[in-house]
Design a protein around this motif. Structure first.
Motif, mmCIF file in Angstrom:
data_model
loop_
_atom_site.group_PDB
_atom_site.id
_atom_site.type_symbol
_atom_site.label_atom_id
_atom_site.label_comp_id
_atom_site.label_asym_id
_atom_site.label_seq_id
_atom_site.Cartn_x
_atom_site.Cartn_y
_atom_site.Cartn_z
ATOM 1 N N TYR A 1 1.148 -1.396 0.171
ATOM 2 C CA TYR A 1 0.293 0.345 -0.846
ATOM 3 C C TYR A 1 1.016 1.166 0.527
ATOM 4 O O TYR A 1 2.154 1.091 1.011
ATOM 5 C CB TYR A 1 -0.890 -0.164 1.558
ATOM 6 C CG TYR A 1 -2.010 -0.908 1.375
ATOM 7 C CD1 TYR A 1 -3.396 -0.733 1.317
ATOM 8 C CD2 TYR A 1 -1.928 -2.272 1.509
ATOM 9 C CE1 TYR A 1 -4.322 -1.004 0.876
ATOM 10 C CE2 TYR A 1 -2.999 -2.980 1.339
ATOM 11 C CZ TYR A 1 -4.368 -2.824 1.104
ATOM 12 O OH TYR A 1 -5.601 -3.495 0.943
ATOM 13 N N ALA A 2 0.407 2.475 -1.048
ATOM 14 C CA ALA A 2 0.936 3.271 -0.868
ATOM 15 C C ALA A 2 1.420 4.219 0.551
ATOM 16 O O ALA A 2 2.205 4.833 0.646
ATOM 17 C CB ALA A 2 0.503 4.840 -2.336
ATOM 18 N N LYS A 3 0.267 4.266 1.101
ATOM 19 C CA LYS A 3 -0.183 4.856 2.139
ATOM 20 C C LYS A 3 0.052 4.350 3.036
ATOM 21 O O LYS A 3 -0.538 3.054 3.526
ATOM 22 C CB LYS A 3 -1.341 5.626 1.986
ATOM 23 C CG LYS A 3 -1.278 6.744 0.728
ATOM 24 C CD LYS A 3 -2.738 7.863 1.242
ATOM 25 C CE LYS A 3 -2.596 8.966 -0.032
ATOM 26 N NZ LYS A 3 -3.844 9.255 0.205
ATOM 27 N N SER A 4 0.265 4.717 4.645
ATOM 28 C CA SER A 4 0.606 3.931 5.539
ATOM 29 C C SER A 4 -0.882 4.301 7.060
ATOM 30 O O SER A 4 -0.766 5.007 7.466
ATOM 31 C CB SER A 4 1.642 4.422 6.446
ATOM 32 O OG SER A 4 1.873 3.340 7.467
ATOM 33 N N SER B 1 10.648 -9.530 16.426
ATOM 34 C CA SER B 1 10.864 -9.118 15.584
ATOM 35 C C SER B 1 10.442 -9.159 13.887
ATOM 36 O O SER B 1 9.101 -10.098 14.064
ATOM 37 C CB SER B 1 12.444 -9.855 15.144
ATOM 38 O OG SER B 1 11.909 -11.561 14.948
ATOM 39 N N LEU B 2 11.040 -8.813 13.093
ATOM 40 C CA LEU B 2 9.790 -9.423 12.110
ATOM 41 C C LEU B 2 9.636 -10.534 11.621
ATOM 42 O O LEU B 2 8.388 -11.045 10.911
ATOM 43 C CB LEU B 2 10.638 -8.214 10.696
ATOM 44 C CG LEU B 2 10.196 -6.318 10.839
ATOM 45 C CD1 LEU B 2 11.150 -6.031 9.520
ATOM 46 C CD2 LEU B 2 8.716 -5.911 11.241
ATOM 47 N N PHE C 1 0.616 -5.874 9.503
ATOM 48 C CA PHE C 1 0.777 -5.015 8.552
ATOM 49 C C PHE C 1 2.011 -4.198 8.533
ATOM 50 O O PHE C 1 2.368 -3.400 10.264
ATOM 51 C CB PHE C 1 -0.189 -3.256 8.602
ATOM 52 C CG PHE C 1 -0.039 -2.214 7.501
ATOM 53 C CD1 PHE C 1 0.071 -2.729 6.525
ATOM 54 C CD2 PHE C 1 0.397 -1.089 8.446
ATOM 55 C CE1 PHE C 1 0.846 -1.399 5.418
ATOM 56 C CE2 PHE C 1 0.493 -0.302 7.380
ATOM 57 C CZ PHE C 1 0.301 -0.420 5.728
ATOM 58 N N ASP C 2 2.783 -3.882 7.675
ATOM 59 C CA ASP C 2 4.510 -3.438 7.848
ATOM 60 C C ASP C 2 4.495 -1.976 8.495
ATOM 61 O O ASP C 2 4.365 -1.369 6.629
ATOM 62 C CB ASP C 2 5.423 -4.161 7.298
ATOM 63 C CG ASP C 2 7.304 -3.249 7.868
ATOM 64 O OD1 ASP C 2 7.158 -2.460 8.569
ATOM 65 O OD2 ASP C 2 7.956 -4.188 7.445
ATOM 66 N N SER C 3 4.756 -0.883 8.612
ATOM 67 C CA SER C 3 3.402 0.645 8.583
ATOM 68 C C SER C 3 5.256 1.334 7.757
ATOM 69 O O SER C 3 4.782 1.736 7.266
ATOM 70 C CB SER C 3 3.650 0.838 9.302
ATOM 71 O OG SER C 3 4.194 0.478 10.655
ATOM 72 N N LYS C 4 6.601 0.967 8.038
ATOM 73 C CA LYS C 4 7.593 1.539 7.563
ATOM 74 C C LYS C 4 7.378 0.554 6.276
ATOM 75 O O LYS C 4 8.465 1.640 4.994
ATOM 76 C CB LYS C 4 8.738 1.068 8.633
ATOM 77 C CG LYS C 4 8.498 2.111 9.587
ATOM 78 C CD LYS C 4 9.832 1.189 10.638
ATOM 79 C CE LYS C 4 9.595 1.787 11.803
ATOM 80 N NZ LYS C 4 11.356 1.842 12.960
ATOM 81 N N ALA C 5 6.948 -0.834 5.702
ATOM 82 C CA ALA C 5 8.036 -1.014 4.338
ATOM 83 C C ALA C 5 6.897 -0.634 3.564
ATOM 84 O O ALA C 5 6.088 -0.992 2.600
ATOM 85 C CB ALA C 5 8.596 -2.519 4.526
ATOM 86 N N HIS C 6 5.120 -0.520 4.241
ATOM 87 C CA HIS C 6 3.980 -0.568 4.031
ATOM 88 C C HIS C 6 3.515 -1.802 3.358
ATOM 89 O O HIS C 6 2.312 -1.721 1.902
ATOM 90 C CB HIS C 6 4.073 0.782 2.171
ATOM 91 C CG HIS C 6 4.104 1.867 2.439
ATOM 92 N ND1 HIS C 6 3.388 2.826 3.209
ATOM 93 C CD2 HIS C 6 5.166 2.625 3.698
ATOM 94 C CE1 HIS C 6 4.071 3.995 3.247
ATOM 95 N NE2 HIS C 6 4.924 3.846 3.479
ATOM 96 N N TRP C 7 3.622 -3.041 3.839
ATOM 97 C CA TRP C 7 3.226 -4.509 3.134
ATOM 98 C C TRP C 7 2.151 -4.671 4.141
ATOM 99 O O TRP C 7 2.789 -4.411 5.522
ATOM 100 C CB TRP C 7 4.590 -5.305 3.179
ATOM 101 C CG TRP C 7 5.501 -4.721 2.183
ATOM 102 C CD1 TRP C 7 6.563 -4.271 1.529
ATOM 103 C CD2 TRP C 7 4.824 -5.440 0.755
ATOM 104 N NE1 TRP C 7 7.209 -4.685 0.738
ATOM 105 C CE2 TRP C 7 6.831 -5.128 0.155
ATOM 106 C CE3 TRP C 7 3.973 -6.278 -0.113
ATOM 107 C CZ2 TRP C 7 6.465 -5.689 -1.520
ATOM 108 C CZ3 TRP C 7 3.441 -6.040 -1.295
ATOM 109 C CH2 TRP C 7 4.929 -5.821 -2.100
ATOM 110 N N LEU C 8 1.525 -5.262 4.155
ATOM 111 C CA LEU C 8 -0.070 -6.279 4.705
ATOM 112 C C LEU C 8 0.199 -7.178 4.267
ATOM 113 O O LEU C 8 0.247 -7.787 2.651
ATOM 114 C CB LEU C 8 -1.127 -5.514 4.656
ATOM 115 C CG LEU C 8 -2.850 -6.592 5.441
ATOM 116 C CD1 LEU C 8 -2.208 -6.861 6.079
ATOM 117 C CD2 LEU C 8 -3.137 -6.468 4.240
ATOM 118 N N SER C 9 0.783 -8.444 5.328
ATOM 119 C CA SER C 9 1.005 -9.716 4.683
ATOM 120 C C SER C 9 -0.081 -10.196 4.959
ATOM 121 O O SER C 9 0.231 -10.079 6.847
ATOM 122 C CB SER C 9 2.206 -10.077 5.526
ATOM 123 O OG SER C 9 2.292 -11.243 4.600
#
Length: 136
Positions: free
Chosen positions: A46-49, A81-82, A98-106
């Motif tokens: 996602y482009a936005k956090s 840890s991640l 959701f990793d808000s720094k990298a913008h990835w929802l897994s």
């Protein structure tokens, strides 16, 4: 506006999906014609956090960093840890982070029931403080 996107996937694998334009406020993901024990891990960029909540059969599914408190609210653990937070393909369906720094929802999804991602706007407050040496 309703849009449908079909993709062929192999169960038991991980996939990445990039959303490069304006993200929808709500999206549904499902594995059509898949058995309940067939699953994949889907990572969506996602482009936005913003806050992204996962729902399955109308019920909220808490992320791997959420901790339910006695009063029914959630706090978010930052000591893991991640590697511990990101779900693996063999995790329980609905496991998400959701990793808000990298913008990835897994998330791990199985078929054929839909998983819904709902986007909620959020405000991030960041403070920068000058160091104090104690003589002030």
């Amino acid at each position: 506006r309703l849009s449908t996107f079909y993709a062929m996937v192999i169960v038991g694998k991980a996939y990445k999906l990039y959303l490069s334009s304006t993200q929808p406020q709500s999206m549904r993901y499902m594995l059509l014609d898949a058995a309940a024990d067939e699953k994949i891990r889907l990572d969506v960029w996602y482009a936005k956090s913003q806050r992204l909540d996962l729902y399955y059969q109308g019920q909220y599914v808490s992320p791997t960093n959420a901790q339910l408190k006695a009063d029914g609210t959630y706090s978010y653990v930052t000591s893991k840890s991640l590697e511990q937070l990101y779900p693996q393909v063999d995790d329980k369906p609905g496991t998400n982070y959701f990793d808000s720094k990298a913008h990835w929802l897994s998330m791990v999804i199985n078929g054929p029931e839909p998983y819904t991602i709902k986007t909620s706007p959020k405000i991030v407050l960041s403070l920068t403080l000058e160091p104090v040496d104690g003589s002030d």
